[in-house]
Every structure is written in C-alpha cells, then in structure tokens.
Design an enzyme around this catalytic site. Structure first.
Site, short mmCIF file in Angstrom:
data_model
loop_
_atom_site.label_atom_id
_atom_site.label_comp_id
_atom_site.label_asym_id
_atom_site.label_seq_id
_atom_site.Cartn_x
_atom_site.Cartn_y
_atom_site.Cartn_z
CE LYS A 1 13.77 -18.53 32.54
NZ LYS A 1 13.49 -19.80 33.22
N GLY B 1 13.12 -22.32 52.57
CA GLY B 1 12.02 -21.97 51.67
C GLY B 1 10.97 -23.06 51.68
N GLY C 1 7.90 -22.86 50.24
CA GLY C 1 6.89 -22.44 49.27
C GLY C 1 6.36 -23.65 48.52
CB VAL D 1 9.80 -26.57 45.26
CG1 VAL D 1 10.75 -27.76 45.30
CG2 VAL D 1 9.49 -26.18 43.82
P1 NAD Z 1 7.87 -20.20 45.83
O1 NAD Z 1 7.85 -18.74 45.56
O2 NAD Z 1 6.56 -20.93 45.90
O3 NAD Z 1 8.65 -20.52 47.19
C1 NAD Z 1 9.84 -19.90 47.54
C2 NAD Z 1 9.80 -19.69 49.05
O4 NAD Z 1 11.07 -19.21 49.46
C3 NAD Z 1 8.75 -18.69 49.50
O5 NAD Z 1 7.93 -19.26 50.50
C4 NAD Z 1 9.59 -17.54 50.05
O6 NAD Z 1 8.96 -16.85 51.12
C5 NAD Z 1 10.82 -18.29 50.49
N1 NAD Z 1 11.99 -17.45 50.73
C6 NAD Z 1 12.32 -16.27 50.17
N2 NAD Z 1 13.45 -15.78 50.73
C7 NAD Z 1 13.85 -16.70 51.66
C8 NAD Z 1 14.93 -16.77 52.57
N3 NAD Z 1 15.84 -15.81 52.66
N4 NAD Z 1 15.02 -17.86 53.38
C9 NAD Z 1 14.10 -18.84 53.33
N5 NAD Z 1 13.04 -18.81 52.48
C10 NAD Z 1 12.92 -17.76 51.66
O7 NAD Z 1 8.81 -20.82 44.69
P2 NAD Z 1 8.92 -22.36 44.26
O8 NAD Z 1 8.10 -22.58 43.05
O9 NAD Z 1 8.74 -23.21 45.44
O10 NAD Z 1 10.44 -22.40 43.77
C11 NAD Z 1 11.50 -22.46 44.71
C12 NAD Z 1 12.83 -22.57 43.96
O11 NAD Z 1 12.81 -23.74 43.16
C13 NAD Z 1 13.14 -21.40 43.02
O12 NAD Z 1 14.53 -21.18 43.01
C14 NAD Z 1 12.69 -21.93 41.67
O13 NAD Z 1 13.39 -21.30 40.61
C15 NAD Z 1 13.08 -23.39 41.80
N6 NAD Z 1 12.33 -24.30 40.94
C16 NAD Z 1 10.97 -24.30 40.96
C17 NAD Z 1 10.28 -25.18 40.13
C18 NAD Z 1 8.78 -25.21 40.12
O14 NAD Z 1 8.22 -25.93 39.27
N7 NAD Z 1 8.08 -24.51 40.99
C19 NAD Z 1 10.98 -26.05 39.29
C20 NAD Z 1 12.38 -26.05 39.31
C21 NAD Z 1 13.03 -25.16 40.14
#
Ligand code: NAD
Length: 360
Positions: free
Chosen positions: A83, A179, A181, A183
């Site tokens: 990382k 969340g 977003g 995922v």
């Molecule tokens: P993203 O930024 O698209 O979505 C995250 C969502 O969480 C956003 O909509 C945000 O508004 C919401 N959020 C923030 N604070 C919050 C709260 N207090 N309560 C509820 N929702 C809240 O991110 P993502 O890509 O969907 O990733 C989500 C998680 O999954 C992260 O922890 C990331 O590290 C992990 N992850 C992502 C991937 C990937 O490929 N995108 C892969 C493995 C793990």
C-alpha cells in the site's frame, strides 16, 4: 524525544520493505509499504489524504499493506500485499509534478509494487502517472470489469452462505445495508433481484432516494441502521463500525459486508462470536474487487473472474464451519489459514533458493 511508531510496527507486522518518499521540488511526501511478495509481486492502492504526522501516514500504509497480503493470500492470488500513502489534501495539494514524482518512485521499484486507485486517487490521476510507470492497475476506462460490482458479488455470495448456515430460505431474508454507494448499490440490486427485502442507510440523500426508487428499499437514518431488526447487517461504508456501542445495538444474526477493517479492535470479533452472531471476516468477503486483477493481468477472462468471486461463499462457509468446530472467532480462523499458507510458501521459496545455490 518523540518515539516513532512506524519502524517497530514494520518489524512486528513482518514487512519486507518500506520506502519513504520525499521529493523536494514537487513536495511529495509519503511511503510505499511492501508487506510480502511470497506468492508474487505486491499489489495495493495509493491513498492520498491528510495525516497528523509523517509517522501516522507510514503506520496507515503498513496496516493497509498487511491487510492486502491477507486478502490476496486468502483467495489464492499470485500476488502479495502493499500500500502507498501520499500526505496531503487531494483537493488542494494533488499536482501534476507530485503525481509524476510519485510515479517515478513506483517505477524505480522495478515491478515489485503494482498500484491503483484508493481514497483520494482517481482514474485520471493514474492517467498522469501512466506516462512514467508501467506498474499500474485499473488504468483502463474501457475495461469490462467493474471492481465494485465484483466486490458486491462476493458479499452477495457471503450472504447466501450465511442464509444456508442459518437454515433460512434466501428470498425470505431481510438485509440492512449501511452505505449505498458503489458496492452497496450493486449488492442491493443483486439481493432485490433474488427477492430479498433491503433496508438502507446513507447520509447521501440522492443515493438513498435512488435505492428507494430503483430497488424499493426501505430507508432509515444513518445512525438508525444499527437498530434495525433484520437477518443480516451488511456494512458497506467505512471501517471500525463493529465496536462496543454498535454491537450492543445490533439485532441481526449475521454480519456480512464489503467495508474494510470492520472490527474496531480484534476483541470485537470475539464478542460477536460469544453472542453467536455470524461475522464474515471482511478481507475474505470483500476480495471480489482484488480478484479483478486476474483479468487485468490476463490470467482469467470475465467469466473466470466471476467464477473465482463466487467461491467466496464456500470459502466463508468453510471458515464458519471451522470456527464452530474449533470454538474460535471466524477472524482468528481466517488469519490462521493465511498465516499457514504464507509460512508454507516462504518455506518452499527458501528451499528453492537453497537448491539453486547448491546446483550453481
Ligand atoms: P463509495 O464511496 O462508493 O460508497 C460508500 C458509501 O457510504 C457512500 O454512499 C457514503 O455516502 C456512505 N456513507 C458514508 N458514511 C456513512 C454512514 N455513516 N452511514 C451510512 N453510509 C455512509 O465506496 P465503495 O466503493 O462502495 O466502498 C465501500 C466500502 O467497501 C469501503 O469500505 C471500501 O474500502 C470497501 N471496498 C470497496 C471495493 C471496491 O472495489 N469499490 C472493494 C473492496 C472493498
């Protein structure tokens, strides 16, 4: 004298190499942590954010790099974990010279470190870096692979495995998603397409509105998601959300989500286990995104990658089975599996080095 945390931590976590970054002209400051390359070159995203100190930035890189090794080793990928962190506010301090200086530092590692996007680093930044280093992943906008969909698919398979352990008919499940977003939305769609009822929370109202309209999701306030009575709680926002406060409020039988570093402390895994709440270790459940690298490195086609992601279900079911038999928390079992594989891989590697020397 201030005692630095990073160096003893690098030793404790067994890091192979840590490169500190300082470039006078561009102002680049940060670190690249290469945790382990037993099974192949180390991969991990580059994160840019502000940190209270340089030491804190390096500590973040060290912890995240080790987690990458565990994730890659668990899903048997030919990669190790790494990382990088860059210190600074991406909205104000991310300049072209800084990205170029960073890309040159990545290139100097000669392919021992492959990197891509993470918090604060976007696809367009990789485009800038691409001219100065070959060692980038996720740089192709036209890729048929969507890492957030693959991450969601792995979570979906984990939830299906939990339903089987709980003896529940999948389509009768209620899943509370924190969340919605990238995922979370893909996951919600997969679940709803299989008849599952979802309850969602997200501070971003445009996102909850979309989920309500497109997925007929029930929406609750962000903090209320911990109190929802459901079968599964699926955290897909941020880390540290399984702690003394939230665990006392949860009214679910299983927790399976894509967020990284869900347990505030390892002991929270033991607490969940003692409460008989099934927890899918995050790095096992959310490895779908990382598996996309098999496509990028031409080791699998899209269908092949999805097939590997679908194996997350049986993998987490196996961890739960062992957790039940050995009376230890799933997180402990998962770590043990990884550590055994790493020890075995290291032994095989040093044996082959020893034999090569002898033959020479
Ligand atoms: P993203 O930024 O698209 O979505 C995250 C969502 O969480 C956003 O909509 C945000 O508004 C919401 N959020 C923030 N604070 C919050 C709260 N207090 N309560 C509820 N929702 C809240 O991110 P993502 O890509 O969907 O990733 C989500 C998680 O999954 C992260 O922890 C990331 O590290 C992990 N992850 C992502 C991937 C990937 O490929 N995108 C892969 C493995 C793990």
């Amino acid at each position: 004298m201030v005692e630095l945390k990073a160096l003893p931590l690098a030793v404790d976590l067994g890091h192979e190499e840590v490169v500190l970054l300082h470039d006078r002209d561009s102002g680049l400051r940060g670190a690249i942590a290469i945790h382990d390359s037993t099974f192949g070159p180390s991969v991990g995203g580059t994160r840019m954010r502000t940190y209270p100190s340089f030491d804190d930035a390096v500590v973040d890189a060290l912890r995240l790099a080790r987690a990458m090794t565990y994730k890659a080793t668990m899903v048997e990928m030919p990669f190790g974990g790494a990382k990088a962190v860059i210190m600074g506010d991406p909205s104000r301090e991310k300049t072209r010279p800084l990205l170029v200086a960073y890309a040159k530092a990545v290139e100097r590692l000669g392919g021992r470190f492959f990197t891509g996007c993470d918090m604060g680093i976007e696809l367009r930044d990789l485009k800038v870096m691409q001219r100065h280093t070959k060692h980038l992943s996720h740089a192709d906008e036209d890729s048929p692979i969507d890492t957030s969909y693959l991450a969601a698919l792995g979570v979906f398979e984990g939830i299906a495995a939990a339903a089987a352990v709980l003896g529940r008919d999948f389509s009768s499940l209620q899943v509370a998603i924190q969340g919605i977003g990238a995922v979370g939305f893909h996951l919600g769609k997969l679940l709803v397409d299989h008849g599952v009822h979802i309850i969602v929370a997200d501070p971003d109202q445009a996102r909850t509105l979309r989920a309500a309209r497109a997925l007929e999701a029930q929406v609750v306030e962000p903090d209320a998601i911990y109190d929802v009575e459901a079968d599964v709680f699926s955290p897909n926002a941020m880390g540290g959300i399984l702690n003394d406060d939230t665990i006392a409020r949860l009214r679910v039988q299983a927790i399976v989500g894509g967020a990284n570093e869900q347990l505030l402390e390892p002991r929270h895994g033991d607490i969940l286990n003692s409460l008989r709440i099934l927890w899918g270790p995050d790095y096992v459940v959310n490895a779908g995104g990382l598996l996309s690298l098999l496509y990028e490195t031409k080791q699998a086609d899209v269908a092949g990658v999805e097939e590997r992601v679908r194996m997350i279900g049986p993998r987490v079911a196996d961890i739960w089975q062992r957790s039940h038999e050995e009376e230890e928390a799933p997180g402990i079992i998962a770590d043990r599996i990884v550590e055994e594989r790493l020890a075995h891989g290291r032994r095989a590697k040093s044996e082959s080095v020893r034999r090569t020397k002898y033959d020479d």
